[in-house]
Design a protein around this motif. Structure first.
Motif, PDB file in Angstrom:
ATOM      1  N   ASP A 183       0.821  -1.209   0.000  1.00 32.93           N
ATOM      2  CA  ASP A 183       0.000   0.000   0.000  1.00 32.93           C
ATOM      3  C   ASP A 183       0.858   1.264   0.000  1.00 32.93           C
ATOM      4  N   CYS A 184       0.460   2.200  -0.830  1.00 31.77           N
ATOM      5  CA  CYS A 184       1.150   3.481  -1.003  1.00 31.77           C
ATOM      6  C   CYS A 184       0.057   4.551  -0.933  1.00 31.77           C
ATOM      7  N   ILE A 185      -0.155   5.080   0.267  1.00 31.89           N
ATOM      8  CA  ILE A 185      -1.371   5.848   0.545  1.00 31.89           C
ATOM      9  C   ILE A 185      -1.005   7.245   1.045  1.00 31.89           C
ATOM     10  N   GLY A 186      -1.820   8.243   0.693  1.00 31.50           N
ATOM     11  CA  GLY A 186      -1.702   9.579   1.259  1.00 31.50           C
ATOM     12  C   GLY A 186      -0.318  10.167   1.120  1.00 31.50           C
ATOM     13  N   VAL A 237       8.492   2.016  -9.576  1.00 33.33           N
ATOM     14  CA  VAL A 237       8.312   0.613  -9.939  1.00 33.33           C
ATOM     15  C   VAL A 237       7.418  -0.016  -8.886  1.00 33.33           C
ATOM     16  N   ALA A 238       6.346  -0.679  -9.312  1.00 34.56           N
ATOM     17  CA  ALA A 238       5.403  -1.297  -8.379  1.00 34.56           C
ATOM     18  C   ALA A 238       5.329  -2.792  -8.633  1.00 34.56           C
ATOM     19  N   THR A 239       5.128  -3.544  -7.574  1.00 40.26           N
ATOM     20  CA  THR A 239       4.792  -4.953  -7.754  1.00 40.26           C
ATOM     21  C   THR A 239       3.290  -5.054  -8.011  1.00 40.26           C
ATOM     22  N   ASP A 240       2.843  -6.241  -8.395  1.00 36.48           N
ATOM     23  CA  ASP A 240       1.413  -6.392  -8.676  1.00 36.48           C
ATOM     24  C   ASP A 240       0.574  -6.358  -7.402  1.00 36.48           C
ATOM     25  N   ARG A 241       1.224  -6.357  -6.228  1.00 36.11           N
ATOM     26  CA  ARG A 241       0.508  -6.243  -4.954  1.00 36.11           C
ATOM     27  C   ARG A 241       0.236  -4.799  -4.564  1.00 36.11           C
ATOM     28  N   SER A 267      -5.347  -0.182  -8.212  1.00 34.18           N
ATOM     29  CA  SER A 267      -4.445  -1.323  -8.327  1.00 34.18           C
ATOM     30  C   SER A 267      -3.179  -0.894  -9.055  1.00 34.18           C
ATOM     31  N   ALA A 268      -2.160  -1.760  -8.984  1.00 33.79           N
ATOM     32  CA  ALA A 268      -0.933  -1.481  -9.721  1.00 33.79           C
ATOM     33  C   ALA A 268      -1.203  -1.388 -11.221  1.00 33.79           C
ATOM     34  N   ALA A 307       6.923  -4.703 -11.765  1.00 31.90           N
ATOM     35  CA  ALA A 307       7.947  -5.745 -11.729  1.00 31.90           C
ATOM     36  C   ALA A 307       8.083  -6.254 -10.308  1.00 31.90           C
ATOM     37  N   HIS A 308       8.580  -7.479 -10.174  1.00 28.58           N
ATOM     38  CA  HIS A 308       8.717  -8.034  -8.824  1.00 28.58           C
ATOM     39  C   HIS A 308       9.904  -7.440  -8.082  1.00 28.58           C
ATOM     40  N   ASP A 309      10.833  -6.804  -8.805  1.00 30.86           N
ATOM     41  CA  ASP A 309      11.903  -6.034  -8.182  1.00 30.86           C
ATOM     42  C   ASP A 309      12.399  -5.007  -9.194  1.00 30.86           C
ATOM     43  N   PRO A 310      13.136  -3.990  -8.736  1.00 31.62           N
ATOM     44  CA  PRO A 310      13.561  -2.921  -9.651  1.00 31.62           C
ATOM     45  C   PRO A 310      14.929  -3.150 -10.260  1.00 31.62           C
TER      46      PRO A 310
END
Length: 252
Positions: A107-110, A123-127, A169-170, A183-186
């Motif tokens: 989560d990336c909030i506020g 870069v975000a994971t699918d979670r 969502s991502a 991606a699962h990592d950067p």
């Protein structure tokens, strides 16, 4: 420390380490961050700063510490100091001399989304999930950060995100331009950034910031930077590598 800088080769990892509070930022964390950014900028070996959660598979940052905000809501002096601390972090992160990358696993909030917005790349994971929720709390997002959001996704999407406070969502974040890749990592993007000319990245970052801040035409300074690049060591190495059909090895 709930936020700290760890060095790994040419990469500085700015780690958010408050997993028990979903990495929510309190006043002490906002106040500590500028010093860490200065430390990274002063390190001649660093080529990149990655902002990420210290604990994998958790929240990137749930935003500001709401309990702390509630505890100090009637203290005008504290509120003003907190606003100054947040604004300073966002301004300095958005203008850091090194390229910056936010790696978002949860989560990336506020305010956490604000930190990601202030980075050059995301870069975000699918979670990962994204949301800016002041409208659900009766608050207003800082104008500087509204501009960062609008610059990325345009005014319509920015209004939708801010007016509703809903979670994205991502995949949706990628679709509207809130993140650059999933991606699962950067690692791949980090490798590409480290392989490029640090001079080119540094000056291009400054040019992009000038454009975002309203400059639309060259001035004497931008013309000088463009011209002088042809006499710099990175141009010599880059062109030599091209002719010799090898990968360039740029200096610091």
């Amino acid at each position: 420390m709930n936020v700290r800088l760890e060095i790994e080769g040419r990469v500085g990892h700015l780690l958010i380490d408050r997993a028990d509070k979903r990495n929510a930022f309190d006043m002490a964390m906002w106040e500590a961050l500028p010093g860490l950014l200065d430390e990274a900028a002063a390190n001649p070996d660093l080529r990149l700063v990655v902002v990420r959660a210290a604990e994998p598979d958790g929240a990137f940052c749930a935003g500001a510490d709401i309990r702390e905000l509630l505890a100090n809501k009637d203290d005008a002096g504290w509120r003003a100091a907190n606003q100054r601390a947040i604004n300073r972090v966002q301004y300095e992160l958005a203008r850091h001399p090194l390229p910056t990358l936010a790696f978002i696993e949860g989560d990336c909030i506020g305010g956490g989304c604000g930190i990601a917005l202030a980075c050059d790349l995301r870069v975000a994971t699918d979670r990962a999930r994204f949301g800016i929720t002041p409208a659900k709390l009766g608050l207003v997002y800082p104008l500087h950060d509204v501009k960062l959001l609008t610059d990325l996704v345009g005014p319509g999407q920015a209004k939708r995100i801010l007016y509703t406070g809903g979670l994205l969502s991502a995949e949706e974040a990628l679709r509207i331009g809130l993140v650059e890749t999933i991606a699962h990592d950067p690692a791949t993007l980090i490798e590409q950034l480290l392989a490029a000319s640090p001079h080119s990245i540094r000056e291009t970052k400054r040019f992009v910031r000038r454009v975002l801040d309203g400059q639309a035409e060259d001035d004497a300074d931008t013309l000088r930077i463009f011209a002088e690049a042809f006499t710099g060591p990175d141009f010599l190495e880059g062109t030599s590598a091209f002719v010799e059909k090898r990968k360039p090895e740029f200096g610091k």
